[in-house]
Design an enzyme around this catalytic site. Structure first.
Site, PDB file in Angstrom:
ATOM      1  CB  SER A 192      -9.058  -0.463   3.887  1.00 37.45           C
ATOM      2  OG  SER A 192      -9.606  -1.630   3.331  1.00 37.45           O
ATOM      3  CD  GLU A 199      -5.678   1.325   2.053  1.00 34.45           C
ATOM      4  OE1 GLU A 199      -5.596   0.296   2.721  1.00 34.45           O
ATOM      5  OE2 GLU A 199      -6.348   1.410   1.008  1.00 34.45           O
ATOM      6  NE  ARG A 227      -3.902  -1.901  -0.036  1.00 35.27           N
ATOM      7  CZ  ARG A 227      -3.571  -3.125  -0.503  1.00 35.27           C
ATOM      8  NH1 ARG A 227      -2.402  -3.349  -1.059  1.00 35.27           N
ATOM      9  NH2 ARG A 227      -4.450  -4.101  -0.440  1.00 35.27           N
TER      10      ARG A 227
HETATM   11  C1  LIG Z   1     -15.377   1.447  -1.777  1.00 39.01           C
HETATM   12  C2  LIG Z   1     -13.861   1.519  -1.919  1.00 39.01           C
HETATM   13  C3  LIG Z   1     -13.126   0.360  -2.047  1.00 39.01           C
HETATM   14  C4  LIG Z   1     -11.727   0.403  -2.186  1.00 39.01           C
HETATM   15  N1  LIG Z   1     -11.032  -0.762  -2.291  1.00 39.01           N
HETATM   16  C5  LIG Z   1      -9.692  -0.742  -2.429  1.00 39.01           C
HETATM   17  C6  LIG Z   1      -8.939  -1.958  -2.550  1.00 39.01           C
HETATM   18  O1  LIG Z   1      -9.504  -3.050  -2.579  1.00 39.01           O
HETATM   19  N2  LIG Z   1      -7.598  -1.875  -2.653  1.00 39.01           N
HETATM   20  C7  LIG Z   1      -6.945  -0.683  -2.663  1.00 39.01           C
HETATM   21  O2  LIG Z   1      -5.709  -0.685  -2.762  1.00 39.01           O
HETATM   22  N3  LIG Z   1      -7.615   0.487  -2.569  1.00 39.01           N
HETATM   23  C8  LIG Z   1      -8.967   0.490  -2.451  1.00 39.01           C
HETATM   24  N4  LIG Z   1      -9.658   1.667  -2.318  1.00 39.01           N
HETATM   25  C9  LIG Z   1      -8.928   2.950  -2.303  1.00 39.01           C
HETATM   26  C10 LIG Z   1      -8.883   3.659  -3.686  1.00 39.01           C
HETATM   27  O3  LIG Z   1      -9.953   3.252  -4.494  1.00 39.01           O
HETATM   28  C11 LIG Z   1      -7.591   3.411  -4.441  1.00 39.01           C
HETATM   29  O4  LIG Z   1      -6.502   3.841  -3.675  1.00 39.01           O
HETATM   30  C12 LIG Z   1      -7.573   4.139  -5.792  1.00 39.01           C
HETATM   31  O5  LIG Z   1      -6.453   3.770  -6.539  1.00 39.01           O
HETATM   32  C13 LIG Z   1      -7.580   5.657  -5.675  1.00 39.01           C
HETATM   33  O6  LIG Z   1      -7.789   6.190  -6.970  1.00 39.01           O
HETATM   34  P1  LIG Z   1      -8.374   7.645  -7.174  1.00 39.01           P
HETATM   35  O7  LIG Z   1      -8.299   7.957  -8.627  1.00 39.01           O
HETATM   36  O8  LIG Z   1      -9.724   7.743  -6.565  1.00 39.01           O
HETATM   37  O9  LIG Z   1      -7.318   8.517  -6.367  1.00 39.01           O
HETATM   38  P2  LIG Z   1      -7.606   9.836  -5.527  1.00 39.01           P
HETATM   39  O10 LIG Z   1      -8.334   9.487  -4.284  1.00 39.01           O
HETATM   40  O11 LIG Z   1      -8.204  10.874  -6.392  1.00 39.01           O
HETATM   41  O12 LIG Z   1      -6.122  10.241  -5.136  1.00 39.01           O
HETATM   42  C14 LIG Z   1      -5.367   9.425  -4.266  1.00 39.01           C
HETATM   43  C15 LIG Z   1      -3.934   9.980  -4.211  1.00 39.01           C
HETATM   44  O13 LIG Z   1      -3.334   9.843  -5.499  1.00 39.01           O
HETATM   45  C16 LIG Z   1      -2.922  11.120  -6.006  1.00 39.01           C
HETATM   46  N5  LIG Z   1      -3.135  11.092  -7.450  1.00 39.01           N
HETATM   47  C17 LIG Z   1      -4.293  10.854  -8.111  1.00 39.01           C
HETATM   48  N6  LIG Z   1      -4.061  10.861  -9.437  1.00 39.01           N
HETATM   49  C18 LIG Z   1      -2.742  11.127  -9.609  1.00 39.01           C
HETATM   50  C19 LIG Z   1      -1.891  11.274 -10.751  1.00 39.01           C
HETATM   51  N7  LIG Z   1      -2.343  11.155 -12.004  1.00 39.01           N
HETATM   52  N8  LIG Z   1      -0.571  11.520 -10.536  1.00 39.01           N
HETATM   53  C20 LIG Z   1      -0.065  11.643  -9.278  1.00 39.01           C
HETATM   54  N9  LIG Z   1      -0.840  11.539  -8.174  1.00 39.01           N
HETATM   55  C21 LIG Z   1      -2.153  11.277  -8.343  1.00 39.01           C
HETATM   56  C22 LIG Z   1      -3.792  12.126  -5.273  1.00 39.01           C
HETATM   57  O14 LIG Z   1      -3.198  13.397  -5.232  1.00 39.01           O
HETATM   58  C23 LIG Z   1      -3.878  11.470  -3.904  1.00 39.01           C
HETATM   59  O15 LIG Z   1      -2.697  11.741  -3.189  1.00 39.01           O
HETATM   60  C24 LIG Z   1     -11.064   1.657  -2.184  1.00 39.01           C
HETATM   61  C25 LIG Z   1     -11.822   2.838  -2.064  1.00 39.01           C
HETATM   62  C26 LIG Z   1     -13.201   2.759  -1.932  1.00 39.01           C
HETATM   63  C27 LIG Z   1     -13.996   4.035  -1.809  1.00 39.01           C
END
Ligand SMILES: Cc1cc2nc3c(=O)[nH]c(=O)nc-3n(C[C@H](O)[C@H](O)[C@H](O)COP(=O)(O)OP(=O)(O)OC[C@H]3O[C@@H](n4cnc5c(N)ncnc54)[C@H](O)[C@@H]3O)c2cc1C
Length: 351
Positions: A240, A343, A162
């Site tokens: 999480s 996380e 992670r």
């Molecule tokens: C219901 C639910 C279930 C989930 N299940 C899992 C799971 O099973 N496993 C898991 O690992 N995670 C899980 N997550 C967490 C999350 O979905 C992941 O971490 C996902 O990859 C985040 O993507 P995002 O585009 O929403 O990122 P955001 O929340 O928009 O951003 C997260 C971070 O990444 C940075 N970021 C975003 N895009 C870029 C880019 N292009 N370049 C540089 N930095 C960037 C942001 O600035 C921030 O720091 C879950 C979340 C939810 C709500």
């Protein structure tokens, strides 16, 4: 006025930003970040907002919403491996669905994770025994410090459980696209997670059809409120909220002693290498007295389907959610001597 960032996070929390830019092209994305950097303006990149907890006060700088699109398939090599390059703003589950439909194996266990492809390397997303780092070959980034585009190989990214080189609130690297090496085969990668193997009716270590694995993962995730569903308040979360702590054997012995004193039964553990063990945070939380649904009727509560997810059922604030998170951290610490780590990325707030 800029939009409320609550509208861009799956928790539905967060105030406004000073300025807000939607970047639909790679040039636009780099340009928006470069302009903010030149003006010494803080930058927050948002993809799907599914791993972010943003202050009720909002963000005192420029938010860049990453909306670039594009999926490119390379030719299969002699071993049937295909490189798939995906723009940062592509919806992640759409990418998984598309690669499964293309007959490619490698991403199927990571079905149903919300957010965008560009964020998958940030915390090395993982689920059901698989991590995205296993199939990433390169990440193309804009390096804000040196104002240049770099191609980072897998080994440059410092992927671990992670986390990665990229995970921090003040991101040096803007992910532009990610390349995954997938296998042209009908069978999934070997199934490494008991609950998934049971759902599929295969033995651990066996494969199943990639489509079947995707369906089984989506089914299990839905039961836990881990697939976004607008009508289900239990999915209004950041997934999480805590990582599974990795502790020494001596600390684990202390956890077992505390569990035995509380008649909490055997403590589950997984080997984390180097003599370390990984303990499920959900078990610690539940056995420290925070059951599913804990916190109700407050709108910031533990999910009624999954102890590890903290949810906003509608009218919570970020302050409410963090108060709940602090209560859980302190309860687990006093019960088991283990300090949980959040996380999601916290913006303008801390635990
Ligand atoms: C219901 C639910 C279930 C989930 N299940 C899992 C799971 O099973 N496993 C898991 O690992 N995670 C899980 N997550 C967490 C999350 O979905 C992941 O971490 C996902 O990859 C985040 O993507 P995002 O585009 O929403 O990122 P955001 O929340 O928009 O951003 C997260 C971070 O990444 C940075 N970021 C975003 N895009 C870029 C880019 N292009 N370049 C540089 N930095 C960037 C942001 O600035 C921030 O720091 C879950 C979340 C939810 C709500």
């Amino acid at each position: 006025m800029t939009p409320a960032l609550a509208d861009y996070t799956t928790l539905g929390l967060g105030g406004r930003a000073r300025s807000f830019v939607s970047a639909t092209t790679e040039g636009g994305l780099i340009g928006a970040v470069r302009a903010a950097d030149a003006a010494a303006e803080p930058v927050l990149l948002i993809g799907g907002g599914s791993n972010l907890v943003i202050s009720d006060e909002g963000f005192p700088g420029t938010v860049v919403h990453v909306n670039t699109r594009g999926i490119g398939y390379g030719d299969a090599d002699d071993n049937g491996a295909v490189d798939v390059t995906v723009a940062a703003g592509e919806d992640w589950d759409g990418v998984v669905a598309a690669t499964v439909a293309e007959g490619l194996a490698g991403l199927e266990s990571l079905s149903g994770i919300p957010g965008r492809a560009g964020a998958t390397p940030i915390q090395n997303v993982g689920a059901y025994g698989r991590e995205v780092a296993e199939v990433i070959t390169q990440v193309r980034v804009h390096d804000r410090r040196d104002d240049q585009i770099l191609v980072l190989g897998n080994e440059d990214c410092s992927f671990a459980y992670r986390t990665s080189l990229f995970k921090s609130a003040e991101a040096r690297y803007v992910v532009l696209d990610v390349t995954f090496r997938l296998a042209r085969q009908a069978l999934s990668l070997p199934v490494k997670y008991a609950e998934l193997a049971a759902e599929l009716g295969v033995a651990l270590g066996e494969g199943a059809g990639t489509g079947e694995v995707r369906s089984a993962v989506l089914k299990i995730r839905s039961r836990k409120g881990m697939v976004l569903s607008p009508g289900d308040p239990d999915t209004r979360s950041a997934g999480s909220f805590f990582t599974n702590p990795i502790i020494t054997a001596a600390d684990f012995a202390a956890v077992e002693a505390a569990a035995s004193a509380r008649a909490a039964g055997p403590v589950p553990k997984y080997d984390a290498g180097d003599g370390l063990v990984k303990v499920p945070a959900a078990w610690l939380i539940e056995h420290a007295g925070f059951a599913k649904g804990y916190g109700a009727p407050s709108p910031a509560r533990v999910s009624s389907k999954h102890t590890l997810a903290l949810v906003n059922t509608g009218s919570a604030t970020t302050a409410d959610l963090l108060a709940l998170a602090r209560e859980i951290v302190s309860g687990v610490r006093s019960a088991y001597g283990v300090t949980l780590t959040p996380e999601p990325i916290l913006i303008g707030v801390s635990l």
